[in-house]
Design an enzyme around this catalytic site. Structure first.
Site, PDB file in Angstrom:
ATOM      1  N   ASP A 198      -9.392 -11.885   8.517  1.00  0.00           N
ATOM      2  CA  ASP A 198      -8.292 -11.934   7.559  1.00  0.00           C
ATOM      3  C   ASP A 198      -8.906 -12.516   6.282  1.00  0.00           C
ATOM      4  O   ASP A 198      -9.260 -13.700   6.258  1.00  0.00           O
ATOM      5  CB  ASP A 198      -7.179 -12.850   8.085  1.00  0.00           C
ATOM      6  CG  ASP A 198      -6.050 -13.021   7.076  1.00  0.00           C
ATOM      7  OD1 ASP A 198      -6.244 -12.666   5.893  1.00  0.00           O
ATOM      8  OD2 ASP A 198      -4.988 -13.526   7.459  1.00  0.00           O
ATOM      9  N   HIS A 199      -9.047 -11.690   5.258  1.00  0.00           N
ATOM     10  CA  HIS A 199      -9.839 -12.148   4.108  1.00  0.00           C
ATOM     11  C   HIS A 199      -9.220 -13.361   3.413  1.00  0.00           C
ATOM     12  O   HIS A 199      -9.895 -14.064   2.671  1.00  0.00           O
ATOM     13  CB  HIS A 199     -10.116 -10.997   3.132  1.00  0.00           C
ATOM     14  CG  HIS A 199      -8.987 -10.677   2.206  1.00  0.00           C
ATOM     15  ND1 HIS A 199      -7.939  -9.878   2.564  1.00  0.00           N
ATOM     16  CD2 HIS A 199      -8.742 -11.053   0.927  1.00  0.00           C
ATOM     17  CE1 HIS A 199      -7.103  -9.772   1.542  1.00  0.00           C
ATOM     18  NE2 HIS A 199      -7.566 -10.478   0.534  1.00  0.00           N
ATOM     19  N   HIS A 236      -1.902 -12.547   6.332  1.00  0.00           N
ATOM     20  CA  HIS A 236      -2.160 -13.487   5.245  1.00  0.00           C
ATOM     21  C   HIS A 236      -1.103 -14.590   5.141  1.00  0.00           C
ATOM     22  O   HIS A 236      -1.414 -15.768   5.067  1.00  0.00           O
ATOM     23  CB  HIS A 236      -2.206 -12.766   3.899  1.00  0.00           C
ATOM     24  CG  HIS A 236      -3.124 -11.584   3.879  1.00  0.00           C
ATOM     25  ND1 HIS A 236      -4.280 -11.523   4.607  1.00  0.00           N
ATOM     26  CD2 HIS A 236      -3.049 -10.402   3.208  1.00  0.00           C
ATOM     27  CE1 HIS A 236      -4.881 -10.365   4.380  1.00  0.00           C
ATOM     28  NE2 HIS A 236      -4.151  -9.669   3.545  1.00  0.00           N
TER      29      HIS A 236
HETATM   30  C1  BG6 Z   1      -4.668  -6.791   1.435  1.00  0.00           C
HETATM   31  C2  BG6 Z   1      -3.450  -5.904   1.327  1.00  0.00           C
HETATM   32  O1  BG6 Z   1      -4.873  -7.198   2.760  1.00  0.00           O
HETATM   33  O2  BG6 Z   1      -4.473  -7.942   0.620  1.00  0.00           O
HETATM   34  C3  BG6 Z   1      -3.227  -5.502  -0.106  1.00  0.00           C
HETATM   35  O3  BG6 Z   1      -3.629  -4.751   2.134  1.00  0.00           O
HETATM   36  C4  BG6 Z   1      -3.134  -6.722  -0.994  1.00  0.00           C
HETATM   37  O4  BG6 Z   1      -2.058  -4.708  -0.237  1.00  0.00           O
HETATM   38  C5  BG6 Z   1      -4.323  -7.650  -0.756  1.00  0.00           C
HETATM   39  O5  BG6 Z   1      -3.125  -6.282  -2.340  1.00  0.00           O
HETATM   40  C6  BG6 Z   1      -4.128  -8.968  -1.485  1.00  0.00           C
HETATM   41  O6  BG6 Z   1      -5.310  -9.700  -1.426  1.00  0.00           O
HETATM   42  P1  BG6 Z   1      -5.711 -10.707  -2.581  1.00  0.00           P
HETATM   43  O7  BG6 Z   1      -6.990 -11.313  -2.104  1.00  0.00           O
HETATM   44  O8  BG6 Z   1      -5.872  -9.885  -3.823  1.00  0.00           O
HETATM   45  O9  BG6 Z   1      -4.590 -11.679  -2.702  1.00  0.00           O
END
Ligand code: BG6
Length: 512
Positions: A198-199, A261
């Site tokens: 989960d990034h 997230h």
């Molecule tokens: C991704 C979603 O996991 O996270 C995207 O699929 C979203 O829709 C993105 O835009 C948001 O990530 P960050 O790091 O830009 O907040």
């Protein structure tokens, strides 16, 4: 006043140990994720001396191409995606370690030839038989790739070497499919070989939630229902669905952002202190708090959950189309691009403290933050003064884009009359630690090479997350939205989301 000089050089000075020697195998090597995030993050690890010397990459994809062409393509594009200027001598080091092979992910022959390629690459680079397989592919291939890897004997950990698989998101599209995927990959791999990524957990500011809560003596005693009135978590994006219309149509904001997230943010904010910061105690506590979230009954969903879809509007002074006008989107689409939820956490610490969450595309500002709103003092002792109402103290963890932590409190406005005004204490990461350019995947990739799964989701965490989301998905499926589009691009979302808080006497923090 910001400090002109960084107070600590710790972000530059302190390095962890490099990853173990290994071969990094990327399924989906010609895709967006590889060029935008994976290769630039690996390059950043190299810059910071965190890649092992004995390291190599094998890219796998169905596009027919030679290794030479693949290396050239990556080399031509890397400069657009790194956070610093690419140094030719470092890229040369990297380039020499890249091999490409084409193959169909469903064909066992692909894995037979991967085995041969892996053996020769491993021998050439001395990577000790360790291999990390990254599934940068469509989710429909996750289970297939793991099964095929196992069938080809590529996941066996013998003679002291390790084999790990990183599974990208989305992990399932509901509880049932997530559990089916867990069973499918669990039949081929031990849980400690599975890294569900989960990034959000790769973001420094997200990891800092734990440091903030558990490395300071002054906040944790207040971190409960005696002192906290409610919590607001906002993940607002200004981007629309961009080129991902087809994916988004089948996904929507709830699935895309919440089980992963946003619930990761909830669990870090609400979890109990772990008995140690080893991976399992941390993951136990994160999962435990997700399990304490009250599951909504179908009849409660309209009262606790709001969905929205953006219509045409204006962002940064420019007109932008509505969701239904985006490429690959049904002109009558019922997919939500916004969601707001109220959650109750039924445990000792949080009983009676609502957690309000919201996320949306095409909102007024890009901001990700966690705001903790404290209760007011038990009585207002300012008799014979004009002070009859005071603002609640608020602690905000600003996760992006302006990373920091702020605390707002009341102070006496100078002068002979007692008047109170809200003031802020502000900590900004950039002032103290300088800008730390990172893609956000570096820590996660390194952790996987080291064998530290703390920041990755365990099977039971995934299960707990989907259990929260599933009743809402079901209720929304049973009653399609009749009012879409219900917010203008460039706004703070539908008015029903304001009502969700108004009903409890609250207001979203950022909406002006
Ligand atoms: C991704 C979603 O996991 O996270 C995207 O699929 C979203 O829709 C993105 O835009 C948001 O990530 P960050 O790091 O830009 O907040």
């Amino acid at each position: 006043m910001p400090n002109p000089e960084p107070k600590h050089a710790s972000s530059q000075a302190v390095h962890g140990r490099p990853g173990d020697p290994c071969v990094f195998v990327i399924f989906g090597a010609t895709g967006d994720l590889t060029k935008r995030l994976l290769i630039p993050s690996l390059y950043n690890l190299l810059v910071n001396k965190l890649l092992p010397d004995k390291f190599a990459i094998i890219g796998v994809s169905n596009v027919k191409m030679s290794s030479e062409d693949f290396r050239k393509q990556l080399g031509d594009e890397i400069g657009q995606f790194t956070t610093t200027k690419v140094k030719p001598e470092l890229w040369k080091w990297f380039d020499q370690r890249i091999t490409y092979m084409s193959g169909d992910f469903k064909d066992p022959a692909t894995y037979t030839s991967l085995k041969t390629t892996l053996e020769s690459v491993d021998k050439a680079h001395g990577s000790s038989g360790n291999a990390l397989f990254y599934t940068a592919v469509s989710p429909s291939f996750f289970g297939e790739i793991v099964k095929q890897l196992a069938a080809a004997g590529l996941t066996k950990e013998t003679d002291g070497h390790w084999r790990r698989v990183i599974i990208e998101k989305p992990f399932g599209h509901d509880l049932e499919s997530a559990n089916a995927l867990n069973r499918e990959i669990g039949a081929c791999l031990d849980e400690n070989q599975i890294y569900r990524i989960d990034h959000y957990l790769g973001k420094e500011t997200v990891q800092n939630i734990l440091a903030f809560r558990f490395a300071n003596g002054i906040f944790e005693p207040l971190w409960n229902n005696n002192y906290i009135d409610h919590v607001q978590i906002t993940v607002a994006e200004t981007v629309g669905v961009e080129h991902r219309g087809a994916f988004y149509e089948a996904t929507g904001a709830l699935r895309d952002m919440v089980p992963n997230h946003i619930l990761a943010l909830v669990s870090l904010t609400a979890m109990e202190p772990p008995i140690s910061f080893e991976s399992e105690p941390v993951r136990d506590e994160k999962t435990k708090v997700l399990r304490a979230i009250r599951l909504l009954k179908p009849e409660d969903v309209p009262k606790w959950a709001v969905r929205g879809q953006y219509g045409p509007g204006t962002l940064e002074g420019k007109p932008v189309p509505g969701y239904r006008e985006e490429p690959q989107v049904d002109p009558k689409s019922g997919t939500e691009t916004y969601v707001a939820l109220k959650l109750a956490i039924d445990n000792w610490r949080w009983s009676g403290v609502p957690f309000y969450l919201r996320t949306g595309k095409r909102m007024a500002n890009r901001v990700t933050e966690i705001a903790i709103r404290f209760k007011t003092p038990p009585m207002l002792g300012f008799r014979r003064t004009g002070v009859s109402h005071i603002k609640q103290n608020e602690l905000v963890m600003h996760l992006q884009p302006n990373e920091g932590i702020s605390l707002s409190f009341n102070a006496k406005v100078p002068g002979p009359v007692v008047r109170l005004g809200g003031v802020d204490m502000n900590f900004k990461y950039a002032d103290y630690f300088g800008a730390a350019p990172s893609i956000g995947y570096e820590t996660l990739l390194l952790d996987c090479m080291i064998g530290d799964p703390t920041l990755f989701q365990r099977a039971d965490t995934v299960d707990a997350g989907w259990r929260v989301v599933d009743p809402i998905l079901d209720a929304w499926k049973a009653t399609p939205a009749s009012d879409f589009p219900n917010y203008a691009a460039g706004s703070w979302g539908p008015s029903a989301a304001d009502d969700l808080l108004k009903h409890d006497g609250h207001k979203w923090r950022l909406n002006s």
